[in-house]
Design an enzyme around this catalytic site. Structure first.
Site, PDB file in Angstrom:
ATOM      1  CG  HIS A  37       3.492  -0.159  26.019  1.00  0.00           C
ATOM      2  ND1 HIS A  37       4.606  -0.759  25.498  1.00  0.00           N
ATOM      3  CD2 HIS A  37       3.102  -0.949  27.041  1.00  0.00           C
ATOM      4  CE1 HIS A  37       4.862  -1.881  26.174  1.00  0.00           C
ATOM      5  NE2 HIS A  37       3.955  -2.020  27.124  1.00  0.00           N
ATOM      6  CB  ALA A 125       4.710  -7.859  40.381  1.00  0.00           C
ATOM      7  N   GLY A 126       5.584  -6.042  37.451  1.00  0.00           N
ATOM      8  CA  GLY A 126       5.202  -4.835  36.717  1.00  0.00           C
ATOM      9  C   GLY A 126       5.056  -3.626  37.626  1.00  0.00           C
ATOM     10  CB  SER A 128       8.569   0.381  38.438  1.00  0.00           C
ATOM     11  OG  SER A 128       7.881   0.540  37.271  1.00  0.00           O
ATOM     12  CG  ASP A 174       8.372   2.268  34.783  1.00  0.00           C
ATOM     13  OD1 ASP A 174       7.194   2.649  34.612  1.00  0.00           O
ATOM     14  OD2 ASP A 174       8.839   1.241  34.263  1.00  0.00           O
TER      15      ASP A 174
HETATM   16  C1  GLA Z   1       7.524  -0.332  31.385  1.00  0.00           C
HETATM   17  C2  GLA Z   1       8.444   0.811  30.972  1.00  0.00           C
HETATM   18  C3  GLA Z   1       7.715   2.153  31.011  1.00  0.00           C
HETATM   19  C4  GLA Z   1       6.385   2.087  30.253  1.00  0.00           C
HETATM   20  C5  GLA Z   1       5.581   0.861  30.669  1.00  0.00           C
HETATM   21  C6  GLA Z   1       4.364   0.675  29.838  1.00  0.00           C
HETATM   22  O1  GLA Z   1       7.168  -0.222  32.734  1.00  0.00           O
HETATM   23  O2  GLA Z   1       9.563   0.870  31.799  1.00  0.00           O
HETATM   24  O3  GLA Z   1       8.535   3.158  30.487  1.00  0.00           O
HETATM   25  O4  GLA Z   1       6.587   2.121  28.880  1.00  0.00           O
HETATM   26  O5  GLA Z   1       6.344  -0.326  30.600  1.00  0.00           O
HETATM   27  O6  GLA Z   1       3.466   1.713  30.013  1.00  0.00           O
END
Ligand code: GLA
Length: 389
Positions: A37, A125-126, A128, A174
């Site tokens: 973040h 799953a985070g 991207s 990302d």
């Molecule tokens: C998501 C957003 C990114 C970043 C992360 C947290 O993946 O797309 O831009 O802010 O959260 O680090």
């Protein structure tokens, strides 16, 4: 490279469109080692592209545009001449349409096209998968129509597509990581200047292992935007005290602490987390470069603690998974990776202990939450590429 998937996509292209594709693209997901973040605060992040990707096959079309998603087994037909707006609950379609809309806004000579895509990035799953899809569309159309966009232009364009068509005011990490990744490397990115420095990540004794909590939190995008607003409120507060700052990137811990009383306590702790997390990124990069894995691991744990208590973007399942590793000498460190409220943990684990950890953690998680974790082994890989046919 997932040749099997690419072959399958080419076959579908041929079946559905009765002609071979002209451009094939691989667009990877990412992990973030640290710096969560911080990107939308103009700060620092340390991500890497991974060997899990979106693959897409493109061709020009003489009629309408046609897009097909293998995972969803769903398609969509439109014309680039249409006025494109986000589709309610449109899911994957909005990532594609969002990029097309951005290319049109730039007045680029876009024609009708077909795109068949699939991927092996776990969804939600985070890792991207959405940025990977946006980049795949942007890079594929750039190649197909010779639009002449640079990687940085495509990164910004994909990010804007996410803002406008997915409603998430994401930072640049990302899309940048997916586009600019380098095999066996992570990189520290200055999200203000976009300067980036690659660091080799080839560890003898340890490996970064991901565990998917299999929690996909529905609040993720709305809470994400709330965090961003809270950071902006913190900046406005300091500006109103006379500080010539643009973003939290410009804020020091001293500046923040000395004005603590004028802050809403919630906003204060959000801001302090960002200031500390920026510092952690640079510390982490240095300790990794010095191969000081225990210290690097401690920084990962500190980062997680900040996300849990100050930024409040974790969830009980994820916290349980991190706590489980804390006393294990074979685990140097661990933290949640990605936007939060679920997704994966990133664990720096001794190679010969990975199987034991996976089994033990899964059993404990199963007992506590009645479901499994999913281990995900990744290697660090190159960013978006055209694949020769
Ligand atoms: C998501 C957003 C990114 C970043 C992360 C947290 O993946 O797309 O831009 O802010 O959260 O680090």
């Amino acid at each position: 490279m997932n040749h099997l998937l690419l072959d399958q996509l080419n076959q579908i292209h041929k079946q559905k469109l009765n002609l071979p594709g002209n451009v094939q693209v691989k667009s990877p997901g990412r992990i973030n080692l640290i710096g969560e973040h911080t990107d939308y605060n103009d700060g620092f992040v340390m991500p890497a592209a991974i060997d899990k990707s979106i693959y897409a096959v493109f061709s020009k079309s003489h009629t309408n545009s046609y897009i097909y998603a293998l995972d969803a087994e769903a398609d969509h037909t439109f014309s680039v001449k249409d006025t494109l707006v986000p589709i309610t609950d449109g899911g994957w379609k909005n990532y594609v349409l969002g990029v097309v809309a951005q290319l049109k806004d730039k007045g680029l000579p876009l024609g009708e096209f077909s795109m068949i895509f699939g991927g092996d990035i776990p969804i939600g799953a985070g890792l991207s998968s959405s940025a990977a899809l946006e980049n795949a569309v942007c890079h594929g159309l750039n190649e197909l129509f010779g639009l002449g966009l640079t990687p940085k232009e495509m990164i910004v364009l994909s990010q804007k597509a996410e803002h406008e068509f997915a409603g998430v005011r994401c930072g640049i990490m990302d899309q940048f990581a997916s586009m600019m990744g380098k095999k066996d490397h992570a990189f520290v990115l200055d999200c203000r200047s976009l300067d980036h420095t690659y660091f080799p990540v080839l560890l003898d004794t340890h490996e970064f292992v991901l565990y998917n909590s299999n929690v996909h939190h529905s609040l993720a995008s709305s809470e994400y935007n709330v965090r961003r607003e809270q950071c902006e409120q913190g900046v406005a507060r300091l500006q109103s005290q006379g500080f010539a700052i643009q973003t939290l990137r410009d804020v020091s811990q001293d500046m923040l602490e000395s004005h603590k009383n004028s802050f809403d306590p919630l906003i204060f702790k959000r801001c302090l987390y960002i200031v500390e997390e920026n510092r952690r990124v640079n510390q982490f990069a240095q300790t990794m470069a010095a191969n000081n894995l225990n210290e690097a691991g401690d920084i990962l744990y500190q980062g997680h603690q900040g996300m849990k208590t100050a930024y409040e973007i974790t969830c009980p399942e994820i916290d349980f998974m991190i706590d489980f590793t804390r006393e294990l000498p074979q685990v140097a460190g661990a933290r949640m990776t990605g936007g939060g409220f679920g997704g994966c943990t990133l664990n720096l684990v001794k190679k010969d202990y990975i199987d034991t950890l996976t089994a033990d953690l899964n059993q404990a998680y199963q007992e506590k939450f009645g479901k499994n974790i999913t281990p995900i082994r990744v290697t660090l890989d190159n960013g978006v590429e055209t694949i020769a046919s």
